[in-house]
Design a protein around this motif. Structure first.
Motif, PDB file in Angstrom:
ATOM      1  N   PHE A  92       0.806  -1.228   0.000  1.00  0.00           N
ATOM      2  CA  PHE A  92       0.000   0.000   0.000  1.00  0.00           C
ATOM      3  C   PHE A  92       0.839   1.279   0.000  1.00  0.00           C
ATOM      4  N   LEU A  94       0.917   3.826   2.076  1.00  0.00           N
ATOM      5  CA  LEU A  94       0.194   5.033   2.463  1.00  0.00           C
ATOM      6  C   LEU A  94       1.021   5.808   3.486  1.00  0.00           C
ATOM      7  N   VAL A 100      -7.155   9.690   4.879  1.00  0.00           N
ATOM      8  CA  VAL A 100      -7.523   9.077   3.602  1.00  0.00           C
ATOM      9  C   VAL A 100      -7.589  10.141   2.515  1.00  0.00           C
ATOM     10  N   ASN A 103      -4.047  11.311   1.691  1.00  0.00           N
ATOM     11  CA  ASN A 103      -3.284  10.295   0.970  1.00  0.00           C
ATOM     12  C   ASN A 103      -3.689  10.243  -0.503  1.00  0.00           C
ATOM     13  N   PRO A 137      -4.371   5.778   8.033  1.00  0.00           N
ATOM     14  CA  PRO A 137      -4.319   4.377   7.617  1.00  0.00           C
ATOM     15  C   PRO A 137      -4.423   3.362   8.748  1.00  0.00           C
ATOM     16  N   LEU A 140      -7.844   1.953   9.458  1.00  0.00           N
ATOM     17  CA  LEU A 140      -8.552   1.299   8.357  1.00  0.00           C
ATOM     18  C   LEU A 140      -8.322  -0.198   8.365  1.00  0.00           C
ATOM     19  N   THR A 142      -7.549  -3.738   6.219  1.00  0.00           N
ATOM     20  CA  THR A 142      -6.603  -4.003   5.126  1.00  0.00           C
ATOM     21  C   THR A 142      -7.238  -3.723   3.778  1.00  0.00           C
ATOM     22  N   ARG A 145      -7.434  -0.004   3.122  1.00  0.00           N
ATOM     23  CA  ARG A 145      -6.133   0.572   2.764  1.00  0.00           C
ATOM     24  C   ARG A 145      -5.831   0.345   1.287  1.00  0.00           C
ATOM     25  N   GLN A 146      -6.139  -0.844   0.796  1.00  0.00           N
ATOM     26  CA  GLN A 146      -5.865  -1.107  -0.613  1.00  0.00           C
ATOM     27  C   GLN A 146      -6.770  -0.272  -1.507  1.00  0.00           C
TER      28      GLN A 146
END
Length: 224
Positions: A92, A94, A100, A103, A137, A140, A142, A145-146
């Motif tokens: 990821f 990030l 979010v 990013n 992040p 969040l 997984t 995040r992706q």
């Protein structure tokens, strides 16, 4: 959109020269989803980094939209990447202290965008992250995040998406979601090149190239 010919990459190691790629050639058209499949250590990530203008090959040529990024000065090559290529990684990458929203807006630091926040919020809505926009992040899941990483990759509306094991850390449901998003990008006219060692992920591609010990086998066309 993407054409590579005769790519070779060698590294100097304590035991001599290591050849990570050997005379690799491939081509991907607009609207095509291409997968490079092979075991860990076979050279897939090295190939992706070269195709993404991140790692200069020892020999061979890369053309992205008809232009060789390695003929550009470093600053111009960075702008070229920012404008035309989106990257999606297994880890990821990030920025941990950014939200979010921030990013997803981060690519605007490399290339300005006249409506950066509005574009980021469009992507937040598209990837159903509205209630996560202010989260960092660590807060969040997984899968979320992706999705943030994929939204960030699409921020500048690139022509090419390069995905390095994008489902490696995901459960089956979230993996399917990401692969469907990559498929949709190709169906909209973009080009996707994904490297993976997961056979299930490769099934989403239109064409699959198998890699072993730095070499590619011929493409296999798949019915989807």
């Amino acid at each position: 959109m993407l054409e590579a010919s005769g790519l070779t990459k060698q590294f100097s190691g304590p035991d001599g020269t290591v050849t990570a790629l050997s005379d690799v050639s491939l081509r991907a058209e607009p609207g095509e989803f291409l997968a490079v499949r092979g075991p860990s250590g076979c050279g897939k990530t090295t190939l992706m980094m070269i195709l993404g203008a991140l790692l200069r090959p020892t020999a061979g040529e890369v053309l992205l939209d008809g232009e060789d990024p390695y003929r550009l000065a470093p600053e111009a090559r960075s702008r070229f990447r920012a404008e035309r290529i989106g990257f999606v990684f297994q880890e990821f990458y990030l920025v941990p202290y950014l939200s979010v929203l921030e990013n997803i807006m981060a690519p605007a630091l490399a290339r300005s965008h006249p409506r950066a926040e509005a574009r980021a919020r469009e992507l937040i809505g598209r990837f159903q992250l509205d209630d996560r926009a202010a989260h960092v992040p660590a807060a969040l899941s997984t899968g979320e995040r992706q999705r943030v990483a994929l939204a960030r990759a699409l921020f500048h509306e690139p022509k090419l998406l390069l995905a390095d094991e994008p489902t490696g850390n995901l459960d089956p449901e979230n993996a399917e979601r990401v692969l469907n998003d990559l498929t949709a990008f190709a169906e909209s006219g973009g080009t996707v090149l994904m490297v993976t060692h997961h056979a299930d992920a490769a099934e989403y591609a239109q064409h699959v190239l198998d890699m072993e010990a730095g070499r590619l086998a011929g493409a296999v066309e798949q019915q989807r």
